[in-house]
Design a protein around this motif. Structure first.
Motif, PDB file in Angstrom:
ATOM      1  N   ARG A  83       3.356 -23.604   2.227  1.00 54.53           N
ATOM      2  CA  ARG A  83       1.893 -23.731   1.764  1.00 54.53           C
ATOM      3  C   ARG A  83       1.798 -24.707   0.437  1.00 54.53           C
ATOM      4  O   ARG A  83       2.568 -24.714  -0.477  1.00 54.53           O
ATOM      5  CB  ARG A  83       1.119 -22.608   1.274  1.00 54.53           C
ATOM      6  CG  ARG A  83       1.101 -21.790   2.621  1.00 54.53           C
ATOM      7  CD  ARG A  83       0.677 -20.376   2.428  1.00 54.53           C
ATOM      8  NE  ARG A  83       1.543 -19.479   2.025  1.00 54.53           N
ATOM      9  CZ  ARG A  83       1.713 -18.664   0.970  1.00 54.53           C
ATOM     10  NH1 ARG A  83       0.410 -18.393   0.425  1.00 54.53           N
ATOM     11  NH2 ARG A  83       2.746 -18.126   0.580  1.00 54.53           N
ATOM     12  N   LEU A  90      -3.951  -8.024  -1.290  1.00 55.65           N
ATOM     13  CA  LEU A  90      -3.383  -7.201  -2.283  1.00 55.65           C
ATOM     14  C   LEU A  90      -4.347  -5.973  -2.765  1.00 55.65           C
ATOM     15  O   LEU A  90      -4.180  -4.975  -3.278  1.00 55.65           O
ATOM     16  CB  LEU A  90      -2.605  -7.791  -3.170  1.00 55.65           C
ATOM     17  CG  LEU A  90      -1.414  -8.473  -2.452  1.00 55.65           C
ATOM     18  CD1 LEU A  90      -0.861  -9.446  -3.361  1.00 55.65           C
ATOM     19  CD2 LEU A  90      -0.473  -7.390  -2.078  1.00 55.65           C
ATOM     20  N   ASP A 146       0.718  -1.307  14.765  1.00 54.63           N
ATOM     21  CA  ASP A 146       1.005   0.140  15.371  1.00 54.63           C
ATOM     22  C   ASP A 146       0.450   1.131  14.769  1.00 54.63           C
ATOM     23  O   ASP A 146      -0.353   2.017  15.674  1.00 54.63           O
ATOM     24  CB  ASP A 146       2.679   0.479  14.824  1.00 54.63           C
ATOM     25  CG  ASP A 146       3.557  -0.589  15.186  1.00 54.63           C
ATOM     26  OD1 ASP A 146       3.409  -1.720  15.798  1.00 54.63           O
ATOM     27  OD2 ASP A 146       4.703  -0.180  14.777  1.00 54.63           O
ATOM     28  N   SER A 162      -0.635 -12.544  -6.079  1.00 60.22           N
ATOM     29  CA  SER A 162      -1.861 -12.660  -6.905  1.00 60.22           C
ATOM     30  C   SER A 162      -2.922 -11.470  -6.931  1.00 60.22           C
ATOM     31  O   SER A 162      -3.246 -11.106  -5.655  1.00 60.22           O
ATOM     32  CB  SER A 162      -2.710 -13.997  -6.645  1.00 60.22           C
ATOM     33  OG  SER A 162      -1.870 -14.961  -6.326  1.00 60.22           O
ATOM     34  N   SER A 207       4.071 -12.762  -0.211  1.00 61.24           N
ATOM     35  CA  SER A 207       2.812 -13.210  -0.604  1.00 61.24           C
ATOM     36  C   SER A 207       2.904 -14.038  -2.047  1.00 61.24           C
ATOM     37  O   SER A 207       3.952 -13.932  -2.480  1.00 61.24           O
ATOM     38  CB  SER A 207       1.807 -12.032  -0.794  1.00 61.24           C
ATOM     39  OG  SER A 207       2.029 -11.137  -1.881  1.00 61.24           O
ATOM     40  N   GLY A 267      -7.177 -12.623  -3.204  1.00 56.06           N
ATOM     41  CA  GLY A 267      -6.767 -11.458  -3.722  1.00 56.06           C
ATOM     42  C   GLY A 267      -7.303 -10.222  -3.012  1.00 56.06           C
ATOM     43  O   GLY A 267      -6.742  -9.250  -3.074  1.00 56.06           O
ATOM     44  N   GLY A 278       7.712   4.404  12.312  1.00 54.31           N
ATOM     45  CA  GLY A 278       6.883   5.336  12.585  1.00 54.31           C
ATOM     46  C   GLY A 278       6.649   4.992  14.088  1.00 54.31           C
ATOM     47  O   GLY A 278       6.319   3.720  14.312  1.00 54.31           O
ATOM     48  N   CYS A 323       0.515  -1.208   0.107  1.00 56.70           N
ATOM     49  CA  CYS A 323       0.110   0.045  -0.043  1.00 56.70           C
ATOM     50  C   CYS A 323       0.892   1.246   0.004  1.00 56.70           C
ATOM     51  O   CYS A 323       0.639   2.155  -0.709  1.00 56.70           O
ATOM     52  CB  CYS A 323      -0.831  -0.146   1.376  1.00 56.70           C
ATOM     53  SG  CYS A 323      -1.949   1.455   1.381  1.00 56.70           S
ATOM     54  N   PHE A 368       8.447   6.084   5.505  1.00 56.42           N
ATOM     55  CA  PHE A 368       9.128   5.674   6.402  1.00 56.42           C
ATOM     56  C   PHE A 368       8.634   4.070   6.729  1.00 56.42           C
ATOM     57  O   PHE A 368       7.959   3.688   6.982  1.00 56.42           O
ATOM     58  CB  PHE A 368       8.703   6.397   7.870  1.00 56.42           C
ATOM     59  CG  PHE A 368       8.971   7.810   7.598  1.00 56.42           C
ATOM     60  CD1 PHE A 368      10.160   8.264   7.905  1.00 56.42           C
ATOM     61  CD2 PHE A 368       7.945   8.629   7.355  1.00 56.42           C
ATOM     62  CE1 PHE A 368      10.391   9.809   7.638  1.00 56.42           C
ATOM     63  CE2 PHE A 368       7.997  10.050   7.283  1.00 56.42           C
ATOM     64  CZ  PHE A 368       9.275  10.524   7.389  1.00 56.42           C
ATOM     65  N   GLU A 369       9.844   3.394   6.595  1.00 60.75           N
ATOM     66  CA  GLU A 369       9.535   1.958   6.570  1.00 60.75           C
ATOM     67  C   GLU A 369      10.550   1.359   7.981  1.00 60.75           C
ATOM     68  O   GLU A 369      11.610   1.782   8.235  1.00 60.75           O
ATOM     69  CB  GLU A 369      10.184   1.207   5.395  1.00 60.75           C
ATOM     70  CG  GLU A 369      10.696  -0.256   5.480  1.00 60.75           C
ATOM     71  CD  GLU A 369       9.399  -1.065   5.855  1.00 60.75           C
ATOM     72  OE1 GLU A 369       8.403  -0.659   5.261  1.00 60.75           O
ATOM     73  OE2 GLU A 369       9.546  -1.951   6.328  1.00 60.75           O
ATOM     74  N   LYS A 370       9.837   0.483   8.602  1.00 63.19           N
ATOM     75  CA  LYS A 370      10.310  -0.227   9.856  1.00 63.19           C
ATOM     76  C   LYS A 370      11.611  -1.016   9.534  1.00 63.19           C
ATOM     77  O   LYS A 370      12.675  -0.587  10.253  1.00 63.19           O
ATOM     78  CB  LYS A 370       9.218  -0.964  10.369  1.00 63.19           C
ATOM     79  CG  LYS A 370       9.572  -1.553  11.937  1.00 63.19           C
ATOM     80  CD  LYS A 370       8.519  -2.611  12.319  1.00 63.19           C
ATOM     81  CE  LYS A 370       7.317  -2.074  13.284  1.00 63.19           C
ATOM     82  NZ  LYS A 370       6.401  -2.961  13.580  1.00 63.19           N
ATOM     83  N   CYS A 409       8.200  -7.115   4.495  1.00 61.28           N
ATOM     84  CA  CYS A 409       6.451  -7.108   4.302  1.00 61.28           C
ATOM     85  C   CYS A 409       5.714  -8.370   3.951  1.00 61.28           C
ATOM     86  O   CYS A 409       6.357  -9.101   3.237  1.00 61.28           O
ATOM     87  CB  CYS A 409       6.230  -5.632   3.447  1.00 61.28           C
ATOM     88  SG  CYS A 409       6.571  -5.801   1.750  1.00 61.28           S
ATOM     89  N   ASN A 410       4.383  -8.289   4.275  1.00 57.44           N
ATOM     90  CA  ASN A 410       3.484  -9.215   3.929  1.00 57.44           C
ATOM     91  C   ASN A 410       3.440  -9.484   2.322  1.00 57.44           C
ATOM     92  O   ASN A 410       3.489 -10.396   1.595  1.00 57.44           O
ATOM     93  CB  ASN A 410       2.310  -9.319   4.345  1.00 57.44           C
ATOM     94  CG  ASN A 410       2.182 -10.038   5.846  1.00 57.44           C
ATOM     95  OD1 ASN A 410       3.282 -10.761   6.129  1.00 57.44           O
ATOM     96  ND2 ASN A 410       1.382  -9.740   6.529  1.00 57.44           N
ATOM     97  N   ALA A 411       3.668  -8.321   1.806  1.00 56.02           N
ATOM     98  CA  ALA A 411       3.382  -8.196   0.091  1.00 56.02           C
ATOM     99  C   ALA A 411       4.614  -9.080  -0.505  1.00 56.02           C
ATOM    100  O   ALA A 411       4.336  -9.714  -1.345  1.00 56.02           O
ATOM    101  CB  ALA A 411       3.430  -6.839  -0.571  1.00 56.02           C
ATOM    102  N   GLY A 434      -3.600  -3.434   5.074  1.00 50.06           N
ATOM    103  CA  GLY A 434      -3.928  -3.909   6.484  1.00 50.06           C
ATOM    104  C   GLY A 434      -4.229  -3.040   7.578  1.00 50.06           C
ATOM    105  O   GLY A 434      -4.667  -3.496   8.823  1.00 50.06           O
TER     106      GLY A 434
END
Ligand SMILES: Cc1cc2nc3c(=O)[nH]c(=O)nc-3n(C[C@H](O)[C@H](O)[C@H](O)COP(=O)(O)OP(=O)(O)OC[C@H]3O[C@@H](n4cnc5c(N)ncnc54)[C@H](O)[C@@H]3O)c2cc1C
Length: 454
Positions: free
Chosen positions: A258, A430, A227, A53, A50, A427, A163, A18, A37-39, A45-47, A411
């Motif tokens: 999986r 995403l 957060d 798809s 993933s 889907g 953040g 996102c 700002f990225e942790k 990240c989940n993307a 999310g």
């Protein structure tokens, strides 16, 4: 004196699906300064993990394949599965965005997309999952987006800069607190976008909102600690669908990999540890299947498939990882299969005799050896509830009014999958991330240059 250490036009918290799309779309307005700002890109990240798809209805890829689809049809399918009619305007908005960003990814960012004609999923009335040609998954998608961010002159991507809170004055958001090189910085922003994913990695929040997922296998990243949702709530924001999560019923215990969710749609058989069928394999989405397997006495099942299905299913990064991990094996006969999976041979033989492998292209009759099999269990991949937003991604106060200058997507925002794990359609994750990122970024690119600083 300025109350800030520095100021930007748009502060995006979270550099995943996102956040990256939001930044790229906002930065099309060349006068705007955008900071992401990225942790921690190291934790990811989940993307990135993933399958990548992308569900979209009405794309040129579908038209080329002769598939009649549209954003409205896509939205109808989602709402039929989620039952969340209150979310209909948001669902329609992200479905409208989906074909546009899918074509943007392919045509402007050079992401090698194709329509996954071999990716049937529960609830989707036509094939509409788009994925990269080599089936590399989300890692490739995030790489495409990060490369584009690197070349944008007006986006700063600050890694290892989490953040830590929001700055506000009289109920309107004025900026964000970030931790940069061990020091807390006050960053002023005309718009703050919360794109820090959900809370599946936060055990307290999970216990509070999704107690049935506690203790289940967790297949997401460690950075999803909720957060941004907590900061929004502290400002009085409303939340929705907090009990919803993306579950999975085809996680291989002991390996954490999986299986390809297309297997049931190709005609795979699912049996319990008693060797008997317990669910209609093709009627379940993988999130719902997770719930059904969780309700089994031992929380386990065995998925069985043949050579024909295997060749198609192997066209996915999931299956390649599972194969590498030794998560499934091919068995020459009933005795070998029953022994390897500790299934009662007699019951299994009877189940196999009664079973017909029905796929979307017809009835393939009974399964015959050699057969592949893997033990499967349930787990949680990502939460789907979060801050209430309107169709432009503005965060809404519990009273229903907008919180000025605050946006959320992916999310961190209330998802489009309704209140339970059963409402998730493949889907949706995403879609909520890229869809809201697209909407928020486009909105800021158009509105911020003409609006006064408030
Ligand atoms: C294994 C797996 C498979 C999946 N497969 C699919 C799929 O094929 N299709 C689909 O639609 N969905 C899929 N999903 C769901 C999908 O990945 C997520 O819904 C989506 O990535 C959410 O996007 P996001 O931008 O909100 O979060 P993310 O992509 O996770 O990005 C959030 C970013 O925010 C950062 N962050 C967190 N907290 C902070 C903070 N305080 N400050 C700064 N940065 C912060 C994180 O480090 C991360 O980089 C899958 C999920 C998993 C786990």
């Amino acid at each position: 004196m300025s109350p800030f250490d520095y100021e930007v036009d748009v502060a995006v918290v979270g550099g995943g699906a996102c956040g990256l799309v939001t930044a790229l779309r906002a930065a099309r307005s060349p006068g705007l300064t955008v900071a992401v700002f990225e942790k921690s890109t190291r934790e990811g990240c989940n993307a990135q993990i993933s399958s990548g798809s992308l569900a979209a209805g009405g794309t040129r890829f579908q038209r080329a394949a002769g598939i009649d689809d549209s954003p409205a049809r896509h939205a109808r399918d989602i709402l039929a599965v989620s039952g969340d009619t209150e979310a209909a305007p948001l669902v329609h908005a992200v479905c409208e965005a989906a074909p546009r960003y899918v074509e943007w990814l392919a045509d402007e960012l050079g992401h090698p997309l194709e329509l996954g004609l071999d990716m049937a999923r529960s609830g989707q009335s036509v094939p509409r999952l788009h994925t990269d040609v080599g089936r590399g998954g989300g890692a490739l998608l995030v790489r495409t987006l990060r490369r584009a961010v690197e070349t944008a002159a007006n986006i700063a991507f600050l890694d290892a800069t989490p953040g830590t809170g929001l700055l506000s004055e009289d109920g309107r958001v004025t900026g964000v607190l970030v931790r940069e090189n061990g020091r807390t910085r006050r960053v002023g922003a005309r718009a703050v976008v919360l794109a820090a994913d959900g809370f599946a990695a936060n055990t307290e929040m999970l216990a509070e909102h999704c107690p049935d997922a506690c203790g289940a296998f967790y297949g997401g990243v460690g950075t999803s600690t909720g957060d941004a949702i907590s900061w929004g709530v502290a400002l009085g924001a409303g939340t929705r669908n907090m009990s919803a999560y993306l579950g999975h019923g085809m996680i291989v215990p002991g390996h954490g990999t999986r299986l390809n969710p297309v297997l049931p749609f190709l005609g795979a058989l699912l049996v319990g540890s008693d060797g008997r069928r317990f669910a209609d394999e093709r009627a379940q989405g993988y999130s719902r299947l997770g719930r059904i397997i969780a309700a089994r006495p031992d929380g386990r099942a065995v998925l069985i498939w043949d050579d024909r299905m295997h060749d198609t299913a192997m066209n996915s990064e999931l299956m390649r990882q599972s194969q590498e991990a030794g998560a499934f094996r091919r068995h020459p006969d009933l005795a070998a299969l029953a022994t390897a999976l500790a299934l009662p041979a007699e019951a299994l033989a009877e189940t196999l005799r009664m079973f017909r492998a029905v796929s979307s292209d017809g009835d393939h009759g009974p399964l015959s050896f050699p057969l592949y099999a893997a033990r499967v269990t349930h787990g949680i991949l990502a939460t789907q509830g979060g801050l209430t937003v309107d169709t432009t991604g503005h965060v809404l106060h519990a009273s229903g009014r907008r919180i000025p200058n605050l946006y959320a997507g992916g999310g961190s925002a209330a998802g489009i999958s309704g209140p339970s794990t059963e409402g998730y359609m493949s889907g949706n994750g995403l879609l909520a991330a890229l869809g809201l990122g697209w909407i928020i970024g486009n909105h800021l690119a158009v509105t911020l240059p003409h609006s006064a600083r408030t």
